[in-house]
Enzyme design. Structure first.
Site, PDB file in Angstrom:
ATOM      1  N   GLN A 133       3.102   9.994   1.345  1.00 54.08           N
ATOM      2  CA  GLN A 133       4.370   9.265   1.413  1.00 54.08           C
ATOM      3  C   GLN A 133       5.280   9.554   0.223  1.00 54.08           C
ATOM      4  OE1 GLN A 133       2.386   5.234   2.220  1.00 54.08           O
ATOM      5  NE2 GLN A 133       4.363   5.090   3.256  1.00 54.08           N
ATOM      6  N   HIS A 168      -2.673   7.293   7.044  1.00 56.63           N
ATOM      7  CA  HIS A 168      -1.671   8.173   6.429  1.00 56.63           C
ATOM      8  C   HIS A 168      -2.305   9.489   5.975  1.00 56.63           C
ATOM      9  CE1 HIS A 168       2.210   6.246   6.165  1.00 56.63           C
ATOM     10  NE2 HIS A 168       1.711   5.121   5.697  1.00 56.63           N
ATOM     11  N   CYS A 177       5.813  -0.237   7.179  1.00 60.31           N
ATOM     12  CA  CYS A 177       5.441   0.928   6.369  1.00 60.31           C
ATOM     13  C   CYS A 177       6.669   1.377   5.578  1.00 60.31           C
ATOM     14  CB  CYS A 177       4.972   2.053   7.291  1.00 60.31           C
ATOM     15  SG  CYS A 177       4.547   3.572   6.432  1.00 60.31           S
ATOM     16  N   GLY A 227       0.831  -1.197   0.000  1.00 62.07           N
ATOM     17  CA  GLY A 227       0.000   0.000   0.000  1.00 62.07           C
ATOM     18  C   GLY A 227       0.862   1.242   0.000  1.00 62.07           C
TER      19      GLY A 227
HETATM   20 NI    NI Z   1       2.515   3.218   5.556  1.00 62.41          NI
END
Ligand code: NI
Length: 162
Positions: free
Chosen positions: A51, A134, A88, A46
């Site tokens: 990000q 997020h 992550c 994901g």
């Molecule tokens: Ni993440």
């Protein structure tokens, strides 16, 4: 080739609340394609737009050969609970157990601007909730103890300098 780069904790953009998407166009589709490319390159399941430095409510998930696009997602239903190890791309090298609901129903737009209801169970529920977090500026390490989080921060500060 993609120019998108993964931002690593404690990059401040990871703490910002992402802004909803209000126009669905070819640029958005292209960006989402690039998100999938970066996610796969980095071996993630994901990825959320913050990000890669874009503070917009866009997330992608790929699981068991299926691709999911979540734009302006809203959680409609949550139930159950499950503890599992999580990681992550923005917190590299850190894997910790996190408790999350095991069933989720999400309403989100896809890349074409169609509103859809998506159900996730088990791992998929976890992936959706992790990515939706997020978009709120929340990270999985927020579920850990303060001490653990400080250790992770120290470790990643070093990582970013290297
Ligand atoms: Ni993440």
């Amino acid at each position: 080739m993609s120019a998108l780069k993964i931002r690593v904790y404690p990059d401040p953009i990871l703490r910002k609340k992402a802004v909803p998407v209000d126009s669905f166009d070819s640029e958005l589709e292209k960006f989402i394609e690039e998100m999938f490319i970066v996610m796969r390159k980095e071996d993630g399941v994901g990825l959320a737009a913050p990000q890669v430095g874009v503070s917009r409510q866009i997330a992608v998930v790929s699981y068991e050969g299926k691709n999911y696009v979540l734009i302006n997602p809203k959680v409609l239903e949550l139930s159950g609970s499950e503890r599992r190890e999580e990681g992550c791309l923005s917190v590299p090298g850190v894997y910790e157990e996190v408790e999350r609901p095991s069933h989720v129903v999400v309403e989100a737009y896809d890349e074409k601007g169609d509103l859809r209801k998506i159900t996730g169970d088990g791992f998929l529920a976890r992936a959706f909730l992790h990515e939706i977090d997020h978009l709120q500026g929340k990270l999985f390490i927020d579920y850990l103890s303060v001490l653990k989080r400080q250790l992770i921060k120290k470790k990643l500060r070093k990582y970013r300098k290297e």
